[in-house]
Write an enzyme that holds these catalytic residues in place. Structure first.
Site, PDB file in Angstrom:
ATOM      1  CG  ASN A  73      -1.732   1.245   1.355  1.00 18.78           C
ATOM      2  OD1 ASN A  73      -1.796   2.039   0.423  1.00 18.78           O
ATOM      3  ND2 ASN A  73      -2.369   1.428   2.507  1.00 18.78           N
ATOM      4  CD1 TRP A  74       4.081   1.153  -2.474  1.00 21.83           C
ATOM      5  CD2 TRP A  74       3.957   1.965  -4.564  1.00 21.83           C
ATOM      6  NE1 TRP A  74       4.962   0.438  -3.254  1.00 21.83           N
ATOM      7  CE2 TRP A  74       4.899   0.914  -4.542  1.00 21.83           C
ATOM      8  CE3 TRP A  74       3.704   2.622  -5.771  1.00 21.83           C
ATOM      9  CZ2 TRP A  74       5.600   0.507  -5.688  1.00 21.83           C
ATOM     10  CZ3 TRP A  74       4.400   2.223  -6.909  1.00 21.83           C
ATOM     11  CH2 TRP A  74       5.342   1.177  -6.866  1.00 21.83           C
ATOM     12  CE  LYS A  75      -0.373   3.452   4.629  1.00 20.07           C
ATOM     13  NZ  LYS A  75      -0.305   3.609   6.084  1.00 20.07           N
ATOM     14  CG  HIS A 107      -6.064   2.281   4.760  1.00 20.11           C
ATOM     15  ND1 HIS A 107      -5.674   3.243   5.667  1.00 20.11           N
ATOM     16  CD2 HIS A 107      -5.068   1.375   4.705  1.00 20.11           C
ATOM     17  CE1 HIS A 107      -4.463   2.923   6.121  1.00 20.11           C
ATOM     18  NE2 HIS A 107      -4.077   1.798   5.566  1.00 20.11           N
ATOM     19  CD  GLU A 124      -3.192   5.810   6.378  1.00 21.21           C
ATOM     20  OE1 GLU A 124      -3.135   5.896   5.141  1.00 21.21           O
ATOM     21  OE2 GLU A 124      -2.301   5.275   7.063  1.00 21.21           O
ATOM     22  CD  GLU A 129      -3.857  -2.155   7.076  1.00 17.59           C
ATOM     23  OE1 GLU A 129      -2.736  -2.411   6.646  1.00 17.59           O
ATOM     24  OE2 GLU A 129      -4.473  -1.117   6.786  1.00 17.59           O
ATOM     25  N   GLY A 156       2.059   2.493  10.770  1.00 17.85           N
ATOM     26  CA  GLY A 156       3.031   3.570  10.661  1.00 17.85           C
ATOM     27  C   GLY A 156       3.707   3.936  11.963  1.00 17.85           C
ATOM     28  CB  SER A 212       4.612  -1.513  12.012  1.00 17.83           C
ATOM     29  OG  SER A 212       4.218  -0.170  12.227  1.00 17.83           O
ATOM     30  N   GLY A 241       2.587  -0.937   4.325  1.00 15.47           N
ATOM     31  CA  GLY A 241       2.753   0.453   3.938  1.00 15.47           C
ATOM     32  C   GLY A 241       4.225   0.805   3.793  1.00 15.47           C
ATOM     33  N   GLY A 242       4.798   1.379   4.833  1.00 19.59           N
ATOM     34  CA  GLY A 242       6.162   1.915   4.791  1.00 19.59           C
ATOM     35  C   GLY A 242       7.193   0.999   4.157  1.00 19.59           C
TER      36      GLY A 242
END
Ligand code: PGA
Length: 253
Positions: free
Chosen positions: A9-11, A94, A96, A166, A172, A211, A232-233
């Site tokens: 998930n590159w956001k 998601h 966010e 999640e 994150g 994470s 993500g990250g």
């Protein structure tokens, strides 16, 4: 047997040039991996990233969709537009988007149904906040989100859905849930899926997200109800994400 599914998930990260550099480095690193690999990229990258993944088996995904077919929805992207650029998955709900853009279970459900109508597999995200966990409500919050977000999915299409658990407190933050905490929730998610979809519930893949790192993926994937990861990250770096995809070898300590 549920096939593992590792999704990036590159956001809101990467330009086209950066995405192409990523693909050129990443595709050879995961060649032959016997898992499903998905990259959820920003809309502006999909049209050029898709051809770079062609033939690799890596699936292109969006991070959101509008549930309507077309119309006066300024700034939105319709399911048919995702089909047009070759998306096979899309993330919906998601945390966010739930927290920052007011996405409700009802909207998530509409998006998931709209995607399936276009043969795009929804990755439906659920997860509790730290306050909800501390109040002992993690399992009930997740169950309620699941029931709301999957309410309109017919059992005949349920196996195409991917659920991503999640925990918001792990996203994150560098604070991955322990494999035991994750498994406890995944097991309860599995029970809700079985309740909703009968024996088809056992076919639905449940990803853990929050994470996930090359160092943590192996122990997570060893849990019986963890079928993949939404990352993500650590997915922004081709080497790190390739180690996550190859959890069965290089991720092991
Ligand atoms: P993270 O993000 O891996 O950076 O915690 C996961 C996600 O939000 O999907």
């Amino acid at each position: 047997m549920r096939r593992p599914i590792l999704a990036a998930n590159w956001k809101m990260h990467k330009t086209n040039a950066e995405a192409i550099d990523f693909a050129e480095a990443f595709v050879p690193l995961v060649a032959g991996a016997d898992v499903d690999v998905v990259i959820a990229a920003p809309f502006t990258l999909l049209d050029r990233l898709g051809p770079k993944l062609a033939g690799s088996g890596i699936a292109l995904a969006a991070q959101n969709v509008n549930p309507n077919e077309s119309g006066a929805f300024t700034g939105e992207i319709a399911p048919a537009m995702l089909v047009d650029v070759g998306c096979r998955y899309a993330i919906v709900g998601h945390s966010e988007r739930r927290a920052l853009y007011g996405e409700t279970d009802e909207v998530v459900s509409q998006k998931a149904v709209a995607l399936l109508a276009h043969d795009i597999r929804p990755i439906v995200c659920v997860g509790e906040t730290l306050e909800q966990r501390d109040a002992g409500a993690a399992l009930s919050v997740v169950a309620q989100q699941l029931r709301g977000s999957l309410s309109e999915i017919p059992t005949t299409r349920a196996a195409e859905v991917v659920v991503a658990y999640e925990p918001v407190w792990a996203i994150g933050t560098g604070r991955t849930a322990t494999p035991q905490i994750a498994q406890e929730v995944h097991e309860s998610v599995r029970a809700v899926l079985s309740d909703l979809f009968g024996s088809t519930g056992a076919e639905i893949r449940i990803q853990y997200g929050g994470s996930v790192k090359p160092e943590t993926v192996y122990d997570l994937m060893a849990q019986p109800d963890i079928d993949g990861a939404l990352v993500g990250g650590a997915s922004l770096d081709p080497e790190a994400f390739s180690r996550i995809v190859r959890f069965d070898r290089e991720g092991a300590k």
